[in-house]
Design an enzyme around this catalytic site. Structure first.
Site, PDB file in Angstrom:
ATOM      1  N   ARG A  51       0.801  -1.228   0.000  1.00 44.79           N
ATOM      2  CA  ARG A  51       0.000   0.000   0.000  1.00 44.79           C
ATOM      3  C   ARG A  51       0.833   1.277   0.000  1.00 44.79           C
ATOM      4  O   ARG A  51       0.586   2.183  -0.781  1.00 44.79           O
ATOM      5  CB  ARG A  51      -0.891   0.068   1.250  1.00 44.79           C
ATOM      6  CG  ARG A  51      -2.241  -0.533   1.096  1.00 44.79           C
ATOM      7  CD  ARG A  51      -2.670  -1.080   2.429  1.00 44.79           C
ATOM      8  NE  ARG A  51      -1.729  -2.122   2.779  1.00 44.79           N
ATOM      9  CZ  ARG A  51      -1.863  -3.384   2.403  1.00 44.79           C
ATOM     10  NH1 ARG A  51      -2.909  -3.756   1.735  1.00 44.79           N
ATOM     11  NH2 ARG A  51      -0.954  -4.294   2.706  1.00 44.79           N
ATOM     12  N   THR A  52       1.804   1.335   0.906  1.00 44.72           N
ATOM     13  CA  THR A  52       2.480   2.616   1.062  1.00 44.72           C
ATOM     14  C   THR A  52       3.227   2.977  -0.224  1.00 44.72           C
ATOM     15  O   THR A  52       3.100   4.079  -0.741  1.00 44.72           O
ATOM     16  CB  THR A  52       3.410   2.584   2.284  1.00 44.72           C
ATOM     17  OG1 THR A  52       2.639   2.191   3.403  1.00 44.72           O
ATOM     18  CG2 THR A  52       4.018   3.948   2.553  1.00 44.72           C
ATOM     19  N   LYS A  80      25.604  -3.208  -1.486  1.00 47.11           N
ATOM     20  CA  LYS A  80      27.070  -3.098  -1.631  1.00 47.11           C
ATOM     21  C   LYS A  80      27.682  -2.362  -0.457  1.00 47.11           C
ATOM     22  O   LYS A  80      28.879  -2.120  -0.424  1.00 47.11           O
ATOM     23  CB  LYS A  80      27.408  -2.326  -2.911  1.00 47.11           C
ATOM     24  CG  LYS A  80      26.920  -2.974  -4.185  1.00 47.11           C
ATOM     25  CD  LYS A  80      27.312  -2.077  -5.366  1.00 47.11           C
ATOM     26  CE  LYS A  80      26.733  -2.611  -6.668  1.00 47.11           C
ATOM     27  NZ  LYS A  80      26.874  -1.621  -7.736  1.00 47.11           N
ATOM     28  N   ARG A 101      11.268   4.018   3.087  1.00 46.91           N
ATOM     29  CA  ARG A 101      10.944   3.080   4.181  1.00 46.91           C
ATOM     30  C   ARG A 101      12.219   2.325   4.521  1.00 46.91           C
ATOM     31  O   ARG A 101      12.951   1.891   3.617  1.00 46.91           O
ATOM     32  CB  ARG A 101       9.858   2.104   3.738  1.00 46.91           C
ATOM     33  CG  ARG A 101       9.680   0.956   4.716  1.00 46.91           C
ATOM     34  CD  ARG A 101       8.460   0.134   4.431  1.00 46.91           C
ATOM     35  NE  ARG A 101       7.249   0.868   4.765  1.00 46.91           N
ATOM     36  CZ  ARG A 101       6.036   0.323   4.816  1.00 46.91           C
ATOM     37  NH1 ARG A 101       5.878  -0.958   4.557  1.00 46.91           N
ATOM     38  NH2 ARG A 101       4.983   1.040   5.126  1.00 46.91           N
ATOM     39  N   HIS A 129       5.275   6.125  11.492  1.00 40.24           N
ATOM     40  CA  HIS A 129       4.742   5.964  10.130  1.00 40.24           C
ATOM     41  C   HIS A 129       3.795   7.132   9.866  1.00 40.24           C
ATOM     42  O   HIS A 129       2.576   6.967   9.815  1.00 40.24           O
ATOM     43  CB  HIS A 129       4.021   4.616  10.038  1.00 40.24           C
ATOM     44  CG  HIS A 129       3.721   4.146   8.657  1.00 40.24           C
ATOM     45  ND1 HIS A 129       3.788   4.964   7.548  1.00 40.24           N
ATOM     46  CD2 HIS A 129       3.339   2.923   8.200  1.00 40.24           C
ATOM     47  CE1 HIS A 129       3.463   4.262   6.479  1.00 40.24           C
ATOM     48  NE2 HIS A 129       3.191   3.022   6.850  1.00 40.24           N
TER      49      HIS A 129
HETATM   50  C1  NCD Z   1       1.776  -0.914   8.203  1.00 41.55           C
HETATM   51  C2  NCD Z   1       3.279  -0.745   8.335  1.00 41.55           C
HETATM   52  O1  NCD Z   1       4.010  -0.952   7.367  1.00 41.55           O
HETATM   53  O2  NCD Z   1       3.681  -0.378   9.417  1.00 41.55           O
HETATM   54  N1  NCD Z   1       1.378  -1.106   6.884  1.00 41.55           N
HETATM   55  C3  NCD Z   1       1.135  -0.008   6.116  1.00 41.55           C
HETATM   56  O3  NCD Z   1       2.010   0.787   5.845  1.00 41.55           O
HETATM   57  N2  NCD Z   1      -0.123   0.191   5.725  1.00 41.55           N
HETATM   58  C4  NCD Z   1       1.207  -1.921   9.122  1.00 41.55           C
HETATM   59  C5  NCD Z   1       1.787  -3.299   9.119  1.00 41.55           C
HETATM   60  O4  NCD Z   1       2.702  -3.620   8.366  1.00 41.55           O
HETATM   61  O5  NCD Z   1       1.268  -4.105   9.899  1.00 41.55           O
END
Ligand code: NCD
Length: 308
Positions: A51-52, A80, A101, A129
């Site tokens: 999703r993100t 590397k 991320r 997040h």
């Molecule tokens: C979440 C995350 O990555 O922290 N997912 C997301 O970004 N929608 C929640 C999760 O991974 O459980």
């Protein structure tokens, strides 16, 4: 130049503006379809995501921009031994904005100190997040019509769940908020959040292991996945992973206007029979994530579609 590393980097009025912008995007999508023409977003994902990452990419495309990036650390020069600082200095030569991320807490913050372009924290370890929180705030505001006077149940992995940590930090800034923290003993909310945030600010909260007992008072139930990747010991994960499974039976004493949220991905913690209940808003939440990320990209790139 602004980055977004922690949700408190944004003031409440800036969050209100982002929500208003996202609502305008939902109502007038055509107005936005060319506003980021010739701009590039880079998605640097050192940890898995559906999703993100895809919502950032879809967001930039719907603004008329382009997207570059990688979706696993192994396919980047991190494999590397390149530092995060060097990676973002490099990527900043190609892209106008970066969503990152990383499994290490604080990595996006370090990146922002070395970057020539805005960095968006798309999740750092078990820490924060903020764009999921913006998604959650837009969802709460659309579902409930307000961001104050709410009793919010957070259920599942409150120890490692970064979405929970950021959401608590954000909601604490609104009035009349009460949290009900529902988790197994081993996955309780970290002390630092209770002591330095909730206690310090006099925010009302209760801790329980019993989801059904908490249910009747909740306006929002925010379910979470047990964060397998943050466990040191597989046996502990297996023992705790199915601590809570929400089904229609457990909802029988819930409010009629309860909003059931989940940042997703779901594993077992919400039975699929709940999906067709009108109170389930987790897939609407997914869609909101794209719109609020569009609003955020516009803000950080300082693009104002109302000015020509
Ligand atoms: C979440 C995350 O990555 O922290 N997912 C997301 O970004 N929608 C929640 C999760 O991974 O459980």
């Amino acid at each position: 130049m602004r980055s977004l590393i922690d949700i408190v980097d944004l003031s409440i009025s800036e969050i209100d503006e982002l929500i208003a912008r996202a609502n305008d995007i939902i109502e007038n999508p055509k107005k936005y379809r060319d506003v980021c023409r010739y701009k590039k977003l880079a998605t640097l994902f050192f940890e898995p995501s559906t999703r993100t990452r895809l919502s950032f990419e879809a967001a930039m495309m719907e603004l008329g921009g382009n997207v570059i990036g990688f979706s696993e650390a192994n396919s980047s020069s991190a494999a590397k031994g390149e530092s995060v600082a060097d990676t973002v200095k490099t990527v900043g030569c190609y892209a106008d904005i970066i969503a990152m991320r990383h499994p290490k807490e604080g990595a996006p913050m370090v990146a922002s100190m070395h970057s020539e372009v805005p960095i968006i924290n798309a999740g750092d370890g078990g820490h924060n997040h903020p764009t999921q929180t913006l998604t959650d705030l837009l969802t709460i505001s659309r579902e409930k019509g307000r961001l104050n006077n709410l009793t919010i149940g957070l259920c599942g992995d409150l120890k490692f769940g970064r979405t929970v940590h950021s959401l608590i930090v954000a909601m604490t800034r609104y009035t009349g908020i009460r949290f009900v923290l529902i988790s197994p003993e081993e996955l309780k909310l970290p002390e630092y959040l209770k002591r330095d945030l909730l206690d310090k600010q006099g925010v009302s909260y209760a801790e329980t292991t019993d989801l059904e007992a908490a249910m009747p008072e909740l306006d929002i139930l925010y379910m979470t996945r047990v964060q397998k990747e943050r466990f040191f010991n597989e046996a502990d994960y297996i023992r705790l992973k199915d601590s809570y499974i929400l089904n229609l039976d457990k909802l029988k004493n819930a409010k009629q206007d309860l909003s059931i949220m989940h940042p997703l991905p779901r594993v077992n913690e919400i039975s699929t029979e709940v999906d067709s209940d009108p109170r389930a808003c987790y897939f609407r939440q997914v869609l909101n994530g794209k719109f609020i990320r569009m609003a955020l990209i516009l803000k950080l790139l300082e693009v104002n579609p109302d000015e020509d």
